[in-house]
Design a protein around this motif. Structure first.
Motif, PDB file in Angstrom:
ATOM      1  N   VAL A 225       0.789  -1.065   0.191  1.00 25.52           N
ATOM      2  CA  VAL A 225       0.089   0.151  -0.079  1.00 25.52           C
ATOM      3  C   VAL A 225       0.768   1.133  -0.151  1.00 25.52           C
ATOM      4  CG1 VAL A 225      -1.858  -1.052   0.928  1.00 25.52           C
ATOM      5  CG2 VAL A 225      -0.200  -0.064   2.379  1.00 25.52           C
ATOM      6  N   ALA A 226       2.046   1.263  -0.290  1.00 20.04           N
ATOM      7  CA  ALA A 226       3.201   2.216  -0.268  1.00 20.04           C
ATOM      8  C   ALA A 226       2.664   3.408  -1.084  1.00 20.04           C
ATOM      9  CB  ALA A 226       4.543   1.819  -0.768  1.00 20.04           C
ATOM     10  N   MET A 227       2.033   3.208  -2.183  1.00 17.07           N
ATOM     11  CA  MET A 227       1.596   4.321  -2.857  1.00 17.07           C
ATOM     12  C   MET A 227       0.174   4.680  -3.162  1.00 17.07           C
ATOM     13  SD  MET A 227       4.465   5.212  -3.699  1.00 17.07           S
ATOM     14  CE  MET A 227       4.252   6.570  -4.682  1.00 17.07           C
ATOM     15  N   GLU A 228      -0.631   3.950  -1.979  1.00 21.14           N
ATOM     16  CA  GLU A 228      -2.100   4.248  -2.039  1.00 21.14           C
ATOM     17  C   GLU A 228      -2.117   5.539  -0.978  1.00 21.14           C
ATOM     18  OE1 GLU A 228      -4.218   2.641  -3.658  1.00 21.14           O
ATOM     19  OE2 GLU A 228      -2.733   0.872  -4.379  1.00 21.14           O
ATOM     20  N   PRO A 229      -3.256   6.035  -1.322  1.00 19.10           N
ATOM     21  CA  PRO A 229      -3.627   7.200  -0.608  1.00 19.10           C
ATOM     22  C   PRO A 229      -3.894   7.346   1.025  1.00 19.10           C
ATOM     23  CG  PRO A 229      -5.631   6.896  -2.145  1.00 19.10           C
ATOM     24  CD  PRO A 229      -4.398   5.763  -2.217  1.00 19.10           C
ATOM     25  N   ASN A 230      -4.516   6.125   1.279  1.00 15.21           N
ATOM     26  CA  ASN A 230      -4.817   5.835   2.950  1.00 15.21           C
ATOM     27  C   ASN A 230      -3.490   5.953   3.653  1.00 15.21           C
ATOM     28  OD1 ASN A 230      -3.516   3.475   1.890  1.00 15.21           O
ATOM     29  ND2 ASN A 230      -5.094   2.065   3.030  1.00 15.21           N
ATOM     30  N   GLY A 231      -3.574   6.129   5.201  1.00 19.73           N
ATOM     31  CA  GLY A 231      -2.643   6.155   6.068  1.00 19.73           C
ATOM     32  C   GLY A 231      -1.635   5.191   6.183  1.00 19.73           C
ATOM     33  N   LYS A 232      -0.368   5.478   6.539  1.00 19.23           N
ATOM     34  CA  LYS A 232       0.370   4.270   6.832  1.00 19.23           C
ATOM     35  C   LYS A 232       1.100   4.624   8.015  1.00 19.23           C
ATOM     36  CE  LYS A 232       0.703   4.303   2.875  1.00 19.23           C
ATOM     37  NZ  LYS A 232      -0.345   4.860   1.778  1.00 19.23           N
ATOM     38  N   VAL A 233       1.324   3.751   8.878  1.00 18.52           N
ATOM     39  CA  VAL A 233       2.137   3.808  10.013  1.00 18.52           C
ATOM     40  C   VAL A 233       3.206   2.765  10.010  1.00 18.52           C
ATOM     41  CG1 VAL A 233       2.565   4.068  12.569  1.00 18.52           C
ATOM     42  CG2 VAL A 233       0.440   5.115  11.377  1.00 18.52           C
ATOM     43  N   LEU A 234       4.433   2.994   9.649  1.00 15.56           N
ATOM     44  CA  LEU A 234       5.534   2.100   9.557  1.00 15.56           C
ATOM     45  C   LEU A 234       6.483   2.065  10.662  1.00 15.56           C
ATOM     46  CD1 LEU A 234       7.155   0.243   7.526  1.00 15.56           C
ATOM     47  CD2 LEU A 234       8.420   1.977   6.705  1.00 15.56           C
ATOM     48  N   ILE A 235       6.761   0.829  11.519  1.00 15.52           N
ATOM     49  CA  ILE A 235       7.479   0.742  12.321  1.00 15.52           C
ATOM     50  C   ILE A 235       8.975  -0.050  11.894  1.00 15.52           C
ATOM     51  CG2 ILE A 235       7.987  -0.618  14.467  1.00 15.52           C
ATOM     52  CD1 ILE A 235       4.795  -0.631  14.883  1.00 15.52           C
ATOM     53  N   LEU A 236       9.766   0.921  11.832  1.00 15.73           N
ATOM     54  CA  LEU A 236      10.965   0.571  11.156  1.00 15.73           C
ATOM     55  C   LEU A 236      11.882  -0.294  11.956  1.00 15.73           C
ATOM     56  CD1 LEU A 236      12.113   3.847   9.676  1.00 15.73           C
ATOM     57  CD2 LEU A 236      11.413   2.195   8.206  1.00 15.73           C
TER      58      LEU A 236
ATOM     59  N   THR B 222       2.513   8.622   4.711  1.00 14.50           N
ATOM     60  CA  THR B 222       3.151   7.619   5.692  1.00 14.50           C
ATOM     61  C   THR B 222       3.831   8.228   6.778  1.00 14.50           C
ATOM     62  OG1 THR B 222       3.261   5.861   3.650  1.00 14.50           O
ATOM     63  CG2 THR B 222       4.862   5.748   5.823  1.00 14.50           C
ATOM     64  N   THR B 223       3.751   7.858   7.800  1.00 16.93           N
ATOM     65  CA  THR B 223       4.565   7.991   9.153  1.00 16.93           C
ATOM     66  C   THR B 223       5.451   7.055   9.334  1.00 16.93           C
ATOM     67  OG1 THR B 223       2.638   9.880  10.250  1.00 16.93           O
ATOM     68  CG2 THR B 223       4.416   8.917  11.443  1.00 16.93           C
ATOM     69  N   SER B 224       6.743   7.236   9.511  1.00 14.44           N
ATOM     70  CA  SER B 224       7.775   6.186   9.878  1.00 14.44           C
ATOM     71  C   SER B 224       8.243   6.556  11.219  1.00 14.44           C
ATOM     72  CB  SER B 224       8.886   6.214   8.711  1.00 14.44           C
ATOM     73  OG  SER B 224       8.409   6.127   7.441  1.00 14.44           O
ATOM     74  N   LEU B 225       8.242   5.354  12.077  1.00 13.98           N
ATOM     75  CA  LEU B 225       8.768   5.472  13.257  1.00 13.98           C
ATOM     76  C   LEU B 225       9.797   4.520  13.479  1.00 13.98           C
ATOM     77  CD1 LEU B 225       5.111   5.616  15.124  1.00 13.98           C
ATOM     78  CD2 LEU B 225       6.514   7.531  14.485  1.00 13.98           C
ATOM     79  N   TRP B 226      10.909   5.042  14.366  1.00 12.63           N
ATOM     80  CA  TRP B 226      11.826   4.221  14.724  1.00 12.63           C
ATOM     81  C   TRP B 226      12.259   4.486  16.347  1.00 12.63           C
ATOM     82  CZ3 TRP B 226      11.904   8.087  11.543  1.00 12.63           C
ATOM     83  CH2 TRP B 226      12.968   9.222  11.789  1.00 12.63           C
ATOM     84  N   ALA B 227      12.752   3.694  16.893  1.00 17.76           N
ATOM     85  CA  ALA B 227      13.465   3.661  18.383  1.00 17.76           C
ATOM     86  C   ALA B 227      14.543   4.836  18.425  1.00 17.76           C
ATOM     87  CB  ALA B 227      13.643   2.646  18.930  1.00 17.76           C
ATOM     88  N   GLU B 228      14.241   6.051  18.816  1.00 12.91           N
ATOM     89  CA  GLU B 228      15.422   6.783  18.894  1.00 12.91           C
ATOM     90  C   GLU B 228      16.267   6.534  20.348  1.00 12.91           C
ATOM     91  OE1 GLU B 228      13.263  10.539  19.327  1.00 12.91           O
ATOM     92  OE2 GLU B 228      12.839  10.812  16.949  1.00 12.91           O
ATOM     93  N   ASN B 229      17.346   6.958  20.127  1.00  9.69           N
ATOM     94  CA  ASN B 229      18.233   6.633  21.347  1.00  9.69           C
ATOM     95  C   ASN B 229      18.633   5.237  21.730  1.00  9.69           C
ATOM     96  OD1 ASN B 229      18.742   9.388  22.102  1.00  9.69           O
ATOM     97  ND2 ASN B 229      16.737   9.371  22.998  1.00  9.69           N
ATOM     98  N   THR B 230      18.384   4.449  20.620  1.00  9.63           N
ATOM     99  CA  THR B 230      18.534   3.045  20.499  1.00  9.63           C
ATOM    100  C   THR B 230      20.167   2.668  19.983  1.00  9.63           C
ATOM    101  OG1 THR B 230      16.334   2.590  20.740  1.00  9.63           O
ATOM    102  CG2 THR B 230      17.837   0.513  19.852  1.00  9.63           C
ATOM    103  N   PRO B 231      21.170   2.327  20.366  1.00 11.43           N
ATOM    104  CA  PRO B 231      22.435   2.313  19.905  1.00 11.43           C
ATOM    105  C   PRO B 231      22.585   1.556  18.543  1.00 11.43           C
ATOM    106  CG  PRO B 231      22.692   2.346  22.256  1.00 11.43           C
ATOM    107  CD  PRO B 231      21.165   2.070  22.004  1.00 11.43           C
ATOM    108  N   CYS B 232      21.534   0.646  18.678  1.00 15.36           N
ATOM    109  CA  CYS B 232      21.974  -0.516  17.490  1.00 15.36           C
ATOM    110  C   CYS B 232      21.235  -0.222  16.401  1.00 15.36           C
ATOM    111  CB  CYS B 232      21.407  -2.062  17.932  1.00 15.36           C
ATOM    112  SG  CYS B 232      19.743  -1.988  18.533  1.00 15.36           S
TER     113      CYS B 232
END
Length: 339
Positions: free
Chosen positions: A258-269, A284-294
């Motif tokens: 659904v990457a190019m579809e108009p609906n909302g996406k919340v992607l957990i990297l 698309t809102t892409s989220l990741w864990a900040e302050n995580t050394p790895c």
């Protein structure tokens, strides 16, 4: 059986007129891998090629219906032994005007396996080499101009109508409970569902995934939670995701579909960055864990926890340290935008 009846039932492909320009595209791999590789196909059609896609049954399952594919050659996993792949690709070059081999264009190169030297480089050096866009790199390899990714899923009319009928008039969040490895399981799904029940009682959450992941959908017994893990096949899940208000999940085929579809996406990297994967995705809102050394590790974790940093509570560190509040807020933002 009479001879004319036998002829009718058989397919004699050698009798078909041979197109003047033919291209074989080879991409074995998981759902997301082949969807990404399919981004080059419209460009090849624009160049006048008759396109044959070489893939596994998993690949055919999600590429079926793609209007830029003229033919499929579906091969079972490892049907050509690894040590004979080189000879097989050379053979194909005698049959086609062009052969584009996209195998290991992501995994192995910019997502190295532990057998590759750069898997063991310092994180900063690996990031310098691997922080490139997966789809754009495949366009360069294929010699096809890159404008935007064309990682699309094409449902049949029947599948599209089924998804709309199944959805009805409500609002839906489709959630992929896991990806293909240990670092693609976000452990706070239940917390977010509970919060959504309180703030958005009209929203239904649909949990999807493969048969082996059924345990990850928990023991929900609630009319606003549909437990479809292992019950819907991949085409049903992708068809429904296309008509959902929001799609949530890790780096997996469902999100790519659904990457190019108009609906909302919340992607957990997890092992990728926005630059790698979602830089050019729509809404698309892409989220990741900040302050995580790895994070970001730019690694394929095929050996389970051997090289993946595991939190004391069981999940991968990069997943555990992404708070439920951030995911909840991102989903609500997409829901409010679609209301």
């Amino acid at each position: 059986m009479q001879e004319d009846a036998v002829s009718f039932l058989r397919s004699f492909s050698w009798k078909n007129p041979k197109p003047s320009k033919t291209c074989a595209v080879i991409r074995y791999g998981a759902f997301g891998d082949v969807l990404q590789s399919a981004s080059i196909l419209p460009g090849l059609k624009a160049q006048g090629f008759n396109v044959t896609m070489y893939c596994t049954p998993r690949g055919e399952a999600v590429l079926r219906g793609n209007p830029s594919i003229d033919e499929f050659v579906v091969q079972n996993e490892d049907i050509v032994p690894n040590h004979e792949l080189g000879s097989f690709f050379l053979y194909l070059e005698k049959k086609y005007t062009r052969v584009i081999n996209l195998c290991e264009t992501v995994e192995g190169i910019v997502l190295p396996m532990s057998q590759r030297a750069h898997f063991h480089w310092p994180k900063e050096a690996r990031h310098e080499v691997c922080n490139v866009n997966y789809v754009q790199l495949q366009h360069k390899i294929a010699g096809v101009p890159y404008i935007k990714p064309e990682t699309r899923f094409y449902p049949t009319q029947e599948e599209a109508e089924w998804a709309l009928a199944e959805k009805g008039s409500g609002r839906f969040v489709t959630w992929a409970v896991t990806g293909s490895a240990v670092h693609k399981v976000w452990p706070h799904v239940d917390d977010v569902i509970n919060a959504l029940h309180k703030s958005h009682p009209d929203v239904t959450v649909v949990l999807v995934g493969g048969k082996k992941e059924e345990a990850l959908e928990g023991d929900w017994n609630h009319p606003l939670v549909w437990r479809k893990v292992g019950k819907w096949d991949i085409r049903q899940a992708m068809s429904f995701a296309r008509v959902s208000d929001v799609v949530v999940g890790p780096e997996t085929g469902l999100l790519n579909s659904v990457a190019m579809e108009p609906n909302g996406k919340v992607l957990i990297l997890s092992h990728s960055t926005v630059e790698n994967l979602s830089r050019d995705w729509v809404n698309t809102t892409s989220l990741w864990a900040e302050n995580t050394p790895c994070y970001p590790c730019h690694r394929l974790h095929l050996e389970g926890w051997k090289y993946c940093t595991r939190h004391i509570d069981g999940a991968a560190m990069c997943q555990m340290m992404l708070s439920p509040d951030r995911v909840y807020k991102a989903i609500v933002e997409k829901l409010e935008g679609s209301a």
